[in-house]
Design a protein around this motif. Sequence first.
Motif, PDB file in Angstrom:
ATOM      1  N   GLU A   1     -18.406   5.718   5.880  1.00 43.41           N
ATOM      2  CA  GLU A   1     -18.738   5.645   4.448  1.00 43.41           C
ATOM      3  C   GLU A   1     -20.019   6.412   4.154  1.00 43.41           C
ATOM      4  O   GLU A   1     -20.109   7.144   3.175  1.00 43.41           O
ATOM      5  CB  GLU A   1     -18.898   4.194   4.002  1.00 43.41           C
ATOM      6  CG  GLU A   1     -17.610   3.413   3.937  1.00 43.41           C
ATOM      7  CD  GLU A   1     -17.832   1.931   3.698  1.00 43.41           C
ATOM      8  OE1 GLU A   1     -16.938   1.317   3.067  1.00 43.41           O
ATOM      9  OE2 GLU A   1     -18.855   1.368   4.136  1.00 43.41           O
ATOM     10  N   LEU A   2     -21.015   6.228   5.024  1.00 44.79           N
ATOM     11  CA  LEU A   2     -22.280   6.940   4.820  1.00 44.79           C
ATOM     12  C   LEU A   2     -22.114   8.438   4.993  1.00 44.79           C
ATOM     13  O   LEU A   2     -22.703   9.216   4.243  1.00 44.79           O
ATOM     14  CB  LEU A   2     -23.349   6.415   5.784  1.00 44.79           C
ATOM     15  CG  LEU A   2     -24.099   5.191   5.319  1.00 44.79           C
ATOM     16  CD1 LEU A   2     -25.207   4.844   6.306  1.00 44.79           C
ATOM     17  CD2 LEU A   2     -24.670   5.345   3.944  1.00 44.79           C
TER      18      LEU A   2
ATOM     19  N   ARG B   1     -23.058  11.124   2.231  1.00 42.87           N
ATOM     20  CA  ARG B   1     -23.977  12.235   2.514  1.00 42.87           C
ATOM     21  C   ARG B   1     -23.332  13.570   2.159  1.00 42.87           C
ATOM     22  O   ARG B   1     -23.965  14.439   1.565  1.00 42.87           O
ATOM     23  CB  ARG B   1     -24.379  12.237   3.990  1.00 42.87           C
ATOM     24  CG  ARG B   1     -25.455  11.258   4.337  1.00 42.87           C
ATOM     25  CD  ARG B   1     -25.926  11.446   5.793  1.00 42.87           C
ATOM     26  NE  ARG B   1     -26.647  10.296   6.228  1.00 42.87           N
ATOM     27  CZ  ARG B   1     -26.153   9.323   6.997  1.00 42.87           C
ATOM     28  NH1 ARG B   1     -24.916   9.392   7.452  1.00 42.87           N
ATOM     29  NH2 ARG B   1     -26.894   8.290   7.330  1.00 42.87           N
ATOM     30  N   GLU B   2     -22.069  13.715   2.538  1.00 43.83           N
ATOM     31  CA  GLU B   2     -21.338  14.949   2.237  1.00 43.83           C
ATOM     32  C   GLU B   2     -21.223  15.147   0.724  1.00 43.83           C
ATOM     33  O   GLU B   2     -21.440  16.252   0.210  1.00 43.83           O
ATOM     34  CB  GLU B   2     -19.951  14.875   2.880  1.00 43.83           C
ATOM     35  CG  GLU B   2     -19.151  16.153   2.766  1.00 43.83           C
ATOM     36  CD  GLU B   2     -17.823  16.027   3.493  1.00 43.83           C
ATOM     37  OE1 GLU B   2     -16.792  16.347   2.860  1.00 43.83           O
ATOM     38  OE2 GLU B   2     -17.808  15.628   4.670  1.00 43.83           O
ATOM     39  N   GLU B   3     -20.895  14.083   0.018  1.00 39.94           N
ATOM     40  CA  GLU B   3     -20.777  14.140  -1.439  1.00 39.94           C
ATOM     41  C   GLU B   3     -22.119  14.510  -2.084  1.00 39.94           C
ATOM     42  O   GLU B   3     -22.183  15.350  -2.983  1.00 39.94           O
ATOM     43  CB  GLU B   3     -20.295  12.797  -1.971  1.00 39.94           C
ATOM     44  CG  GLU B   3     -20.110  12.736  -3.464  1.00 39.94           C
ATOM     45  CD  GLU B   3     -19.669  11.353  -3.920  1.00 39.94           C
ATOM     46  OE1 GLU B   3     -20.028  10.984  -5.069  1.00 39.94           O
ATOM     47  OE2 GLU B   3     -18.982  10.639  -3.170  1.00 39.94           O
ATOM     48  N   LEU B   4     -23.202  13.891  -1.614  1.00 40.08           N
ATOM     49  CA  LEU B   4     -24.525  14.170  -2.176  1.00 40.08           C
ATOM     50  C   LEU B   4     -24.974  15.592  -1.864  1.00 40.08           C
ATOM     51  O   LEU B   4     -25.564  16.261  -2.721  1.00 40.08           O
ATOM     52  CB  LEU B   4     -25.539  13.147  -1.661  1.00 40.08           C
ATOM     53  CG  LEU B   4     -25.371  11.734  -2.211  1.00 40.08           C
ATOM     54  CD1 LEU B   4     -26.223  10.747  -1.424  1.00 40.08           C
ATOM     55  CD2 LEU B   4     -25.708  11.670  -3.690  1.00 40.08           C
TER      56      LEU B   4
ATOM     57  N   ALA C   1     -31.866  10.159  -2.865  1.00 40.89           N
ATOM     58  CA  ALA C   1     -30.826   9.296  -2.287  1.00 40.89           C
ATOM     59  C   ALA C   1     -30.630   9.625  -0.810  1.00 40.89           C
ATOM     60  O   ALA C   1     -30.538   8.727   0.032  1.00 40.89           O
ATOM     61  CB  ALA C   1     -29.513   9.450  -3.054  1.00 40.89           C
ATOM     62  N   LEU C   2     -30.580  10.917  -0.472  1.00 38.56           N
ATOM     63  CA  LEU C   2     -30.428  11.312   0.930  1.00 38.56           C
ATOM     64  C   LEU C   2     -31.642  10.887   1.754  1.00 38.56           C
ATOM     65  O   LEU C   2     -31.497  10.439   2.900  1.00 38.56           O
ATOM     66  CB  LEU C   2     -30.211  12.823   1.030  1.00 38.56           C
ATOM     67  CG  LEU C   2     -28.854  13.322   0.551  1.00 38.56           C
ATOM     68  CD1 LEU C   2     -28.846  14.842   0.431  1.00 38.56           C
ATOM     69  CD2 LEU C   2     -27.753  12.847   1.489  1.00 38.56           C
ATOM     70  N   GLN C   3     -32.816  11.007   1.177  1.00 40.76           N
ATOM     71  CA  GLN C   3     -34.040  10.599   1.865  1.00 40.76           C
ATOM     72  C   GLN C   3     -34.020   9.087   2.126  1.00 40.76           C
ATOM     73  O   GLN C   3     -34.376   8.627   3.214  1.00 40.76           O
ATOM     74  CB  GLN C   3     -35.257  10.986   1.037  1.00 40.76           C
ATOM     75  CG  GLN C   3     -36.581  10.593   1.637  1.00 40.76           C
ATOM     76  CD  GLN C   3     -37.747  10.940   0.723  1.00 40.76           C
ATOM     77  OE1 GLN C   3     -37.575  11.394  -0.406  1.00 40.76           O
ATOM     78  NE2 GLN C   3     -38.948  10.725   1.208  1.00 40.76           N
ATOM     79  N   LYS C   4     -33.573   8.310   1.135  1.00 40.53           N
ATOM     80  CA  LYS C   4     -33.507   6.859   1.297  1.00 40.53           C
ATOM     81  C   LYS C   4     -32.494   6.476   2.372  1.00 40.53           C
ATOM     82  O   LYS C   4     -32.703   5.500   3.104  1.00 40.53           O
ATOM     83  CB  LYS C   4     -33.158   6.192  -0.034  1.00 40.53           C
ATOM     84  CG  LYS C   4     -34.311   6.179  -1.007  1.00 40.53           C
ATOM     85  CD  LYS C   4     -33.906   5.487  -2.283  1.00 40.53           C
ATOM     86  CE  LYS C   4     -35.105   5.341  -3.179  1.00 40.53           C
ATOM     87  NZ  LYS C   4     -34.890   4.304  -4.187  1.00 40.53           N
ATOM     88  N   MET C   5     -31.404   7.225   2.478  1.00 38.69           N
ATOM     89  CA  MET C   5     -30.435   6.958   3.535  1.00 38.69           C
ATOM     90  C   MET C   5     -31.097   7.127   4.899  1.00 38.69           C
ATOM     91  O   MET C   5     -30.932   6.297   5.788  1.00 38.69           O
ATOM     92  CB  MET C   5     -29.244   7.915   3.430  1.00 38.69           C
ATOM     93  CG  MET C   5     -28.217   7.512   2.452  1.00 38.69           C
ATOM     94  SD  MET C   5     -26.842   8.681   2.539  1.00 38.69           S
ATOM     95  CE  MET C   5     -25.970   8.202   1.074  1.00 38.69           C
TER      96      MET C   5
END
Length: 157
Positions: free
Chosen positions: A44-45, A49-52, A114-118
Motif C-alpha cells: 500500500e505504501l 509513494r508511486e502515486e505521489l 507527504a513523501l517526507q512524512k512517510m
Amino acid sequence: MTKAPATKTASSTAAATRGNSRTSKATAGDLVVRVDEDPWTEAELAELREELTAEIERHEAHARTVRADLADLLVSGEGGGGDAADVGTSNFERDQELALAAYASEAINQTRLALQKMAQGTYGQCDNCGQPIGKGRLQVYPRATLCMTCKEREERR
C-alpha cells in the motif's frame, strides 16, 4: 465532546523495547492507524509513494507550462495601449495563470511533504491534534495533513 480514536502501529511494542530508535526510513508498521483499521502494508505504501511521485512529476510539468504561458503573456505585451476590454482580458488571463502557478507550486510542496512524512514515520498523523488521519482518507487524498475533525474545524473558521 468526541472521544479521540485510539492508535496502533504494528511495531509499537517492538519500538518500545528498542527504545523508540528509528532508522532513516520508516516501514509500513511504523505508521499510525486508527484502531478500527488494518496497519499499512508495504505494498500500500509503495503504491502511495508511486502515486505521489507521479503527482509531483505531473504538477511540475503543469507548472512549467503555466510559467511558459505567463512569460508569453508578459513578453507579448498584449493589452498595452489597447482598449479597456483588451487590457481587462489580458489582466484576467495573467491573474489566472498566476493562480494556476501558485496552485501547482503548493501541490508540489504538499506532495513532497507527504513523501517526507512517510520516510520519517509520521505519515497519517494529524498535524494539529496528533491523532490518525485515517487510511481511507489518505488513500483518497494522500496529501491530507489533518484528520476529518480538525479539517472540519478549520473550514468552519
